[in-house]
Design a protein around this motif. Sequence first.
Motif: not given
Length: 533
Positions: A352-354, A369-371, A391-393, A397-398
């Motif tokens: 959500s934050r990302s 944030v994802i990391g 998550l890593r994908m 992608a980001i």
Amino acid sequence: MPQPESQNQPIAGRYELLEEIDHGGMGSVWRGYDAVLDRPVAVKLIRQQSVTSPELAEEFVKRFKREARITARIQHPGVPQVYDAVLDESYEQLFLVMELVDGISLRSYVQPTQLLPVSWAAAVTAQVATVLSHAHAVPVIHRDLKPGNILISHDGTVKVLDFGIAAILRSDVTKLTATGTPLGTHQYMAPEQVRGGRTSPQTDLYALGCILHELLSGRLLFTADSEYMVMYQHVNAAPTPLRQLRPDVPTALEDLVLHLLRKAPEARPADVQEVYERLEPFLPSPGAQVSAPGQAGPAGVPDPTSIFRKPYAPRARAGQQSAAGQAAESATAQPAPPVPDAVRAAIKVAYSRSDALLEDDRFAQAAEVIGEVIEPAALALGSESRQVLELRMNRAAIWLLGGDYRAALPELDALSDAYARTSGPSSERARACRAQAARCRAELGQVTDALAALRDVLDVVRSVDGDVSEEAVELRRDIGMLFLAQGRTTEAHNILEPLHADLCLVLGPDDEMTSEIAEVLAVIRLDLDGPPS
């Protein structure tokens, strides 16, 4: 230090405070984020207690402005860049926004039981001397040189921090720095600082002598039960010659340290350039190997000799990690695995934050944030669980969206291998990762490797989904464009012409991609590389 009120309110509408990473006499340093330029920053928050009256506030602001401007004038890669200086109108919040340095404090190098090689100590000191030569030319004196203000970045480059307390060598500097106590740290304070006298570039040379002595001996120059007694020793006590503490120290290096530590400023070396020249015999030459006896330093920290052994070397290849980085990762404390429900909730919040950050094109922070949830998720759910790989994908992608191909490439390669193990080498996710990794290579100039990888993926896609699936069409277009970029127009034409015919049938001649390929083919037919007609 209490959490500043402004952590939840961006400073100057753009700088966010994320976490405190250090603190000292003048205030604290925070890891921050610049929302305008989408990059991490360091934010130095000046201690509010430093401003106790309107008169002192006015004087402090003058000093702060001057220090920020002077620091920005030291143009050297060993000095973190100053990006911005922000002053709160109430004088309650003073901020210096700077380059965020990723490195290891020199304090980590000082171990009484494991002394540094002579070349390592000389390399650190020589790099600091180089930085000081640029600062003293401004002229700026640091006045608080100490291992805590020196970082070694992962390529071995020395960074000297906190020139913010330095002051320009001018006649009116005294009234701007009169705070009732000497500036500096007592373990590295020159005699003239202890006395409250005028400082000079030789003041920094004394501190440099303290640091070199400590790097070679593994212990402070002077120790005592009180700060007062340490300062008394700096004024009156003779330093212990290094060879009495460590017999293998070369005599010339011991002489240099004793010269730097003379009590009278004018008795020290003439300038920092002389110090560097006397250190040169102890520095490794270009091409020298680390395997020489006695030259291997401690594990888990960057090698400060590397910039002398491999000057102007290119950055490490994507996917390669320094020994220091590997050691730092292995030394990281592994938290107890949280319950899966808590991790899944954290993943939901991270997504959500990302997503919210991506709406503002804040790619670097969105990836961060994802990391932050990947490691706890891997501990709880397994490193190759569906959720962790997703998550890593998402993070990769980001990075791709933000143009950070160097970060994305090794992750996509690793994900390709992971999906090949868990879902099979011809699975959709494995193919997608291989294709995106190839596109990263193309962006990084590795066109031949990119072409080979894309053609391999296309062969798999054709065998699974045929020649006109969405995935196959994108791959055929990318391959044709890469051929064209290499000047291989015949091969490009041989790929793109049948692609155009397929697109006309499947999508129609007015489709955006069909039109794009038609325009490219028209340019190819002009034969711009051939002889003029």
